[in-house]
Design a protein around this motif. Structure first.
Motif, mmCIF file in Angstrom:
data_model
loop_
_atom_site.group_PDB
_atom_site.id
_atom_site.type_symbol
_atom_site.label_atom_id
_atom_site.label_comp_id
_atom_site.label_asym_id
_atom_site.label_seq_id
_atom_site.Cartn_x
_atom_site.Cartn_y
_atom_site.Cartn_z
ATOM 1 N N PRO A 39 6.195 4.509 -6.390
ATOM 2 C CA PRO A 39 4.894 4.791 -5.763
ATOM 3 C C PRO A 39 3.729 4.134 -6.497
ATOM 4 N N LEU A 40 3.793 4.077 -7.834
ATOM 5 C CA LEU A 40 2.688 3.483 -8.594
ATOM 6 C C LEU A 40 2.588 1.985 -8.338
ATOM 7 N N LEU A 72 1.136 1.546 -4.902
ATOM 8 C CA LEU A 72 -0.289 1.871 -4.902
ATOM 9 C C LEU A 72 -1.119 0.734 -5.479
ATOM 10 N N GLU A 128 -1.469 -2.154 -3.188
ATOM 11 C CA GLU A 128 -2.413 -1.906 -2.101
ATOM 12 C C GLU A 128 -3.859 -2.012 -2.562
ATOM 13 N N LEU A 148 -9.290 3.615 -6.236
ATOM 14 C CA LEU A 148 -8.253 4.551 -6.660
ATOM 15 C C LEU A 148 -8.752 5.987 -6.513
ATOM 16 N N ARG A 173 -8.524 7.292 -3.088
ATOM 17 C CA ARG A 173 -7.156 7.692 -2.721
ATOM 18 C C ARG A 173 -6.839 9.108 -3.190
#
Length: 377
Positions: free
Chosen positions: A305-306, A309, A312, A371, A374
């Motif tokens: 996931p990191l 992220l 993105e 960030l 998010r």
């Protein structure tokens, strides 16, 4: 406290000569006051040295997992003769900001601090942490003390971003490193009577031969083609000994390091040298082995996931690996996902007229603010 731009903050940070291995109270105190003025909850944690500290700041609820931004406040010395201006005074010229630490890595610190007011204004459901450490340039000596304190400071972060200069492109892996100092003590005397002395430099030759042989073996694998070179490595970087050509040297020291691909213990790569050192004691020499620093390799899966992220928020696919090291491996070893991503270029670091560009800083501040978005409810 008045809100400052990342350029203004960088100028203040560069002005602190926070050279690795030295006291850092002044830069820590300035950052503490600024971060608290922006609404952050700040903890200053003194290291065992007694004259330097780590700093931890949080915006948002600290009892839920969030994102940790990690950077170091120390810089390498700036004694090179090639500087064209004071390395501890930020100078702007032709779209470049010159000064020691601009890329490595006070630029990232400045962006994190400049983003605090915007983050404080957001309805954060998850926190953003700033983890600023000392003596990274001496082998990540400060951050392990901070990592040990994390359970008392916040919920375990779900991701750690280490802001080493990477062109703001995320990097998923790096090599681990261990460095050690070898000391051999013999017996001095006149060079005309070598039979009455113990030549420490000659004894060190056996250690050097073992190091060269070990390095050659490492070059045969195992391999990880994401790295350049694709294998673990070992080298002797410093050697000192002797007073004069007609004196039998009674002391010789050497500093050596090993860099390991993921899955290989960097300290274990030094074991053959340590074993060879022990053999010298049977010949009458006194020996000493000192592990100077050690940190593990980083290896983050492309599908984590990191990594997704960071791809993105940067708009770029993360790079697989770099050969230099960071504290990211220490965070991962403590059970947290970690990745490298920061402004500037590592090729500018550790040399005269180190610089960063204002556009790189602005892009990093924007990334941090994105960030934060998010993490909003």
């Amino acid at each position: 406290m008045d809100v400052m731009t990342e350029l203004e903050i960088l100028a203040r940070l560069v002005a602190f000569p926070s050279v690795v291995g030295s006291a850092n109270h002044e830069i820590v105190e300035w950052i503490r006051l600024y971060a608290q003025g922006c609404g952050a909850n700040v903890t200053v944690a003194m290291g065992p040295e007694g004259d330097r500290a780590n700093l931890f700041a949080t915006i948002g609820p600290k009892d839920v997992p969030g994102i940790l931004l990690s950077g170091h406040m120390d810089v390498v010395p700036a004694g090179e003769p090639g500087w064209t201006s004071d390395p501890f005074a930020l100078r702007e010229d032709a779209g470049r900001l010159y000064g020691r630490g601009t890329s490595d890595m006070k630029g990232f610190l400045a962006c994190g601090l400049a983003a605090l007011p915007a983050l404080a204004a957001m309805p954060l459901a998850q926190p953003v942490h700033l983890a600023f450490s000392y003596d990274e340039e001496a082998g990540c000596r400060g951050v392990p003390h901070l990592i040990r304190l994390l359970p008392d400071l916040c919920a375990k972060p779900e991701g750690c971003i280490i802001g080493e200069p990477s062109g703001l492109r995320a990097i998923r892996a790096h090599k681990g490193k261990a460095a050690a100092r070898v000391e051999i003590r013999g017996r001095s005397g006149h060079s005309s009577r070598p039979d009455q002395g113990l030549n420490a430099i000659h004894a060190m030759a056996a250690i050097l031969s073992e190091a060269v042989e070990a390095a050659s073996v490492l070059a045969t694998g195992p391999f990880d083609r994401n790295f350049e070179p694709a294998y673990s490595s070992l080298q002797v970087g410093v050697i000192r000994g002797g007073q004069a050509v007609n004196i039998i040297p009674d002391l010789c020291t050497a500093n050596l390091e090993a860099r390991a691909i993921a899955g290989v213990s960097p300290a274990a790569l030094l074991d053959p040298i340590r074993a060879a050192l022990a053999q010298l004691e049977a010949q009458g020499f006194e020996t000493r082995w000192e592990l100077l620093s050690e940190y593990p390799a980083l290896s983050l899966a492309a599908g984590s996931p990191l990594a997704i992220l960071l791809g993105e928020v940067t708009g770029q696919e993360p790079l697989a690996a770099v050969s230099y090291g960071t504290e990211a491996g220490l965070y991962q070893a403590a059970g947290m996902d970690a990745i490298i991503c920061g402004p500037g270029d590592i090729a500018r670091a550790h040399k005269p007229d180190e610089y960063i560009e204002p556009t790189e800083l602005a892009a990093c501040r924007t990334m941090i603010e994105n960030l934060g978005k998010r993490l909003c409810a």
